[in-house]
Design a protein around this motif. Structure first.
Motif, mmCIF file in Angstrom:
data_model
loop_
_atom_site.group_PDB
_atom_site.id
_atom_site.type_symbol
_atom_site.label_atom_id
_atom_site.label_comp_id
_atom_site.label_asym_id
_atom_site.label_seq_id
_atom_site.Cartn_x
_atom_site.Cartn_y
_atom_site.Cartn_z
ATOM 1 N N ASP A 239 78.533 -88.038 26.788
ATOM 2 C CA ASP A 239 79.355 -88.066 27.992
ATOM 3 C C ASP A 239 80.311 -86.881 27.929
ATOM 4 O O ASP A 239 81.083 -86.740 26.972
ATOM 5 C CB ASP A 239 80.127 -89.383 28.090
ATOM 6 C CG ASP A 239 80.863 -89.518 29.412
ATOM 7 O OD1 ASP A 239 81.907 -88.849 29.571
ATOM 8 O OD2 ASP A 239 80.406 -90.263 30.285
ATOM 9 N N ILE A 240 80.282 -86.022 28.941
ATOM 10 C CA ILE A 240 81.023 -84.769 28.864
ATOM 11 C C ILE A 240 82.524 -84.998 28.814
ATOM 12 O O ILE A 240 83.236 -84.407 28.000
ATOM 13 C CB ILE A 240 80.649 -83.860 30.059
ATOM 14 C CG1 ILE A 240 79.181 -83.418 29.941
ATOM 15 C CG2 ILE A 240 81.564 -82.640 30.132
ATOM 16 C CD1 ILE A 240 78.695 -82.566 31.088
ATOM 17 N N LYS A 241 83.051 -85.883 29.652
ATOM 18 C CA LYS A 241 84.493 -86.094 29.697
ATOM 19 C C LYS A 241 84.981 -86.928 28.516
ATOM 20 O O LYS A 241 86.000 -86.628 27.906
ATOM 21 C CB LYS A 241 84.884 -86.768 31.013
ATOM 22 C CG LYS A 241 84.761 -85.863 32.231
ATOM 23 C CD LYS A 241 85.302 -86.547 33.472
ATOM 24 C CE LYS A 241 85.243 -85.612 34.676
ATOM 25 N NZ LYS A 241 85.779 -86.260 35.905
ATOM 26 N N GLU A 242 84.257 -88.001 28.206
ATOM 27 C CA GLU A 242 84.719 -88.905 27.159
ATOM 28 C C GLU A 242 84.385 -88.417 25.753
ATOM 29 O O GLU A 242 84.912 -88.961 24.776
ATOM 30 C CB GLU A 242 84.089 -90.291 27.380
ATOM 31 C CG GLU A 242 84.416 -90.923 28.724
ATOM 32 C CD GLU A 242 85.898 -91.217 28.878
ATOM 33 O OE1 GLU A 242 86.556 -91.453 27.840
ATOM 34 O OE2 GLU A 242 86.393 -91.211 30.012
ATOM 35 N N GLU A 243 83.471 -87.451 25.639
ATOM 36 C CA GLU A 243 83.038 -86.909 24.342
ATOM 37 C C GLU A 243 82.369 -87.987 23.479
ATOM 38 O O GLU A 243 82.368 -87.912 22.253
ATOM 39 C CB GLU A 243 84.207 -86.287 23.574
ATOM 40 C CG GLU A 243 84.878 -85.147 24.284
ATOM 41 C CD GLU A 243 85.982 -84.521 23.459
ATOM 42 O OE1 GLU A 243 86.065 -84.862 22.252
ATOM 43 O OE2 GLU A 243 86.767 -83.713 23.993
#
Length: 890
Positions: A128-132
């Motif tokens: 997930d790009i935002k949550e890493e």
């Protein structure tokens, strides 16, 4: 044993000449800029270029290891280094770090809000790009399905297409983590997959040279091509409406295919000197960008008559490590660099936009231009080993001469025309196996002297390329052994040659039959360097020592011993005070010639192969074994006070310095974004730096400059038509003259705490005069000065005019005003305000002051303070004028 962590003189500045590696570039269209940005890997960093002018816009932070792959979307640039993935904004701001892989990552693909990555252990992970956070993990068996390619067919929701080394392809739904379909393949490894502009169609390049356009929906082959120019390494489609597919090969060729007629449309042979790593056509434009591991990035435009591509812009460096670097201009802004790829480059130390390539050395430059590149590989000359230049006659003829490895012929280059010259310098009769070992271009730029391995020294004319004589008699050569160095003096009167026979010979430049002086050397020399302005000749010896000879007295004046390996290069600084040497023991030494001492030493990771000191003394340029760049080291003595002391090499540990990078050193990439700098206190400038100095106020000139000429200003600004006054003016409060709206409420304050109200009509003093008349201390006067600063020029004139007893003032108010001016002058602050207020006061009340004894005494105090302030100001101005004149005469 004392330890030092850095060099005393030099510190790493930056590196020049890095453009691209084997990692495919990333193209991102930025709507706000209206421009496509290109990101290329240069090892542990990546560069961002603007597509419009190919300018370098930014450089990323340093990665822990080399970048293995790159990708990008509308928001981030994703880079993989070692086992981690990094997301960058604006090319240099690290936003996210994705961890979880246990092996190096070789494929990445942004997929909406997720990022798909595949490592060398054949494990696919989705983050997930935002949550890493890790969203999905899939493992594949390397024996049955080794993933080699990854792409997303448009209109296929949540689906990706994977290609394998075994030749099969699999279509996966990443949302449900299920295998949708398996394509059997064509019994060859899949190397490239690229979605076509047509729906359901994907181009698949195989290791056997075939390129197949396959319909995924019906599992049918649409068309098939055979690529005969090497294995396909990259593939793209034109996105401006033309039905053209473009393939890049591992041999550096580009082929354009007409999809309607199913044939080759055009080709660009040897577009790059190595495998084409990345190839992409820009959206809605007839443009194509390619990069390669030959350290180049190129922009092509499709405007040829046959539909082919023409090179529009390029950024390139050396494809193989350079081994020779030299400054070629008095400004020190441009460097000449040459090396193993037989090419000559000009590197600019100010802006990489001015970097130029003069091309590769060829036996026949015109034939190389007429013939196709594939047919002229045999014309390329061996690598360049020596360079010498003089820019005195650069506009008229060639100004650079070069030697090639194991070759007898010398070549010339034109700095002005940015290309190889037409002359090939070779002696009239050359024995087989003879090679040119050393050369020098004279200070006037008319001649070049070349020394050969058989002991001959020949002179050539740079303008015509004709042979102009040799040194020595017909039956007696200049030296019995190979030449190790040849140099000339500043006025072309003497020639110095050093040979393998351990002799240093001095010749007259014109009469070259016999030398007029010979020095027997104790050690064999390997190379020479002459500083013509000072008349010093340095010899690098085989026993790792350095000898300095004064060519005027023809005596050995200095000898330095300290290296533990073969000396690769030596160079003087512009003042001939330092001699800088590099060796295969990975050290760079700086020797102080007047004191004959070692004053600085440091070691590097890779041995230095060439040195060049800037004519202005600001940078030292170096080349290193296995490195493609030109490294710049800044001279710290230009901006720091450093006292150089002799160094005992055996008693001091040698500091090991990292090679300069493309950006200044930053903290480790893991710590970026975690450092808390805290709240920095706001800097408040002091009212006065020193009490001995005269300080001006921060008031605008309109507040004090025209106080003596307000009558002229009012007359000039008087409106031509009279103002119309409204019948009933609204109620308003008095305001202060300031940038912000402030009401003047001083009249409403309590009158000394008494309940008795004194009407203003009974008092003739103004509010400022009432405040001034009660002043007793300097603090009280400071408050009045601050009040006066807030008034407009007209209000200041009214206040000063109303101080006279005839105009409603009093004698005490005038005396207090003079005391206030005396305080201003003694404080050395607000100098111009005090002079302006004093001039206005004397203009208004000169006659009255001359008739009053008390005011005359107060005015004498003001005169003494003013004279003292003017004396200080005059002495400071005269001192500065003398310093400036002295600097101009130096």
């Amino acid at each position: 044993m004392s330890e030092r962590s850095s060099s005393r003189i030099f510190t790493g500045s930056r590196v020049l000449g890095y453009v691209s590696t084997h990692v495919p570039f990333v193209a991102r269209f930025i709507k706000r800029r209206g421009e496509t940005l290109l990101c290329t890997s240069v090892g542990k960093w990546f560069h961002t270029y603007g597509c419009d002018k190919f300018r370098l816009l930014s450089v990323s932070g340093e990665h822990p290891g080399p970048i293995t792959c790159m990708s990008g979307d509308n928001y981030h640039v994703y880079t993989a280094s070692e086992n981690n993935i990094y997301a960058w904004r604006r090319g240099c701001e690290l936003k996210h770090v994705y961890k979880g892989h246990s092996a190096a990552i070789h494929l990445m693909f942004p997929f909406g809000i997720h990022l798909i990555s595949i490592d060398e252990e054949n494990i696919l992970k989705i983050f997930d790009i935002k949550e890493e956070t890790e969203f999905l993990e899939l493992g594949f068996d390397e024996d049955s399905f080794k993933i080699t390619t990854l792409c997303h067919p448009p209109t296929y929701l949540n689906k990706i297409l994977l290609g394998s080394q075994q030749g099969q392809l699999q279509l996966w739904n990443v949302r449900t983590s299920k295998l949708v379909f398996t394509f059997k393949g064509w019994d060859s490894s899949v190397v490239v997959t690229e979605p076509a502009p047509a729906v359901d169609v994907v181009a698949i390049a195989l290791a056997n040279g075939k390129v197949i356009l396959h319909n995924l929906k019906f599992n049918q082959v649409v068309m098939e091509f055979i690529h005969d120019w090497g294995m396909v390494s990259s593939l793209s489609f034109r996105l401006d409406g033309a039905p053209v597919m473009i393939t890049g090969s591992s041999k550096g060729h580009i082929v354009m295919w007409d999809l309607e007629e199913r044939r080759v449309l055009s080709q660009v042979q040897s577009a790059h000197y190595s495998k084409i790593a990345g190839l992409k056509c820009l959206q809605s434009e007839p443009l194509m960008v390619t990069n390669s591991e030959d350290n180049s990035l190129k922009l092509w435009i499709f405007d040829m008559p046959d539909g082919g591509a023409r090179l529009l812009r390029r950024r390139e460096g050396h494809s193989q490590p350079p081994s020779v670097v030299a400054h070629c201009e008095p400004t020190g802004h441009n460097l000449l660099a040459a090396g193993s790829d037989s090419s000559l480059h000009i590197m600019n130390t100010v802006s990489e936009t001015f970097n130029k390539s003069l091309g590769k050395a060829s036996h026949n430059r015109k034939a190389s231009k007429k013939k196709k590149r594939l047919q002229v590989d045999n014309l390329i000359l061996p690598p360049i080993t020596k360079l010498s230049s003089c820019m005195q006659r650069d506009k008229q003829w060639d100004s650079i001469a070069s030697l090639h490895e194991g070759f007898f012929m010398a070549t010339t280059w034109s700095y002005n025309k940015m290309r190889m010259g037409d002359h090939k310098l070779k002696p009239p009769a050359t024995d087989k196996g003879v090679t040119a070992n050393c050369l020098t271009v004279t200070h006037c730029g008319n001649f070049v002297l070349i020394g050969y391995s058989n002991g001959e020294v020949h002179k050539f004319n740079m303008q015509s390329g004709l042979h102009r004589g040799c040194y020595g008699k017909e039956n007696k050569l200049a030296h019995k052994g190979a030449l190790r160095g040849v140099e000339t003096d500043l006025c072309n009167q003497r020639v110095m040659t050093v040979g393998a026979d351990d002799k240093l010979k001095f010749w007259h430049f014109k009469e070259a039959t016999t030398p007029f002086h010979v020095i027997r050397l104790e050690e064999s020399a390997t190379s020479t360097k002459c500083h013509r302005e000072s008349g010093l000749l340095a010899l690098a010896n085989e026993d790792f020592s350095i000898t300095i000879v004064d060519i005027d007295t023809m005596n050995i004046v200095r000898k330095f011993d300290g290296h533990n390996g073969r000396i690769t290069d030596i160079v003087f600084d512009i003042q001939s005070r330092w001699l800088i040497s590099s060796s295969m023991d990975c050290t760079v030494c700086t020797w102080d010639i007047p004191s004959a001492q070692l004053v600085d030493i440091f070691s590097v990771e890779q041995p230095c192969t060439s040195l060049s000191m800037s004519p202005t003394g600001d940078f030292l340029a170096t080349t290193h074994v296995g490195e493609l760049g030109i490294f710049l080291w800044a001279n710290r003595l230009l901006y720091e006070k450093i006292f150089l002391k002799p160094i005992d090499k055996n008693a001091v540990s040698i500091p090991k310095l990292k090679l300069p990078s493309t950006v200044p050193e930053k903290p480790d990439i893991e710590d970026i974004g975690i450092i808390d700098l805290g709240e920095e206190p706001e800097y408040i400038s002091p009212l006065q730096i020193s009490e001995e100095l005269i300080t001006l106020s921060d008031q605008p000139t309109s507040r004090w400059l025209n106080l003596l000429h307000l009558d002229v200003v009012k007359k000039r600004n008087k409106p031509k038509t009279p103002l119309t006054v409204p019948k009933s003016a609204p109620f308003f409060l008095p305001t202060k003259a300031s940038l912000e709206l402030e009401f003047d409420l001083e009249k409403d304050k309590d009158n000394g705490g008494t309940k008795l109200l004194i009407p203003d009509s009974l008092s003739t003093l103004t509010a400022f005069a009432k405040k001034l008349i009660v002043c007793e201390t300097e603090d009280n006067y400071e408050q009045c000065i601050e009040k006066l600063k807030t008034l407009s020029p007209t209000a200041i004139e009214a206040e000063v005019t109303s101080m006279a007893p005839d105009d409603g003032g009093s004698l005490d108010v005038m005396k207090q005003f003079l005391l206030m001016l005396n305080v201003m002058l003694k404080s050395n602050r607000d100098f111009e305000l005090a002079q302006s207020y004093l001039s206005l006061f004397l203009k208004m009340h000169t006659k009255f002051v001359s008739q009053n004894e008390k005011l005359r005494k107060s005015l004498l105090l003001v005169e003494e303070s003013s004279a003292e302030a003017w004396s200080k100001l005059q002495s400071q101005l005269l001192y500065n004028i003398c310093v400036v004149k002295a600097l101009k005469e130096m």
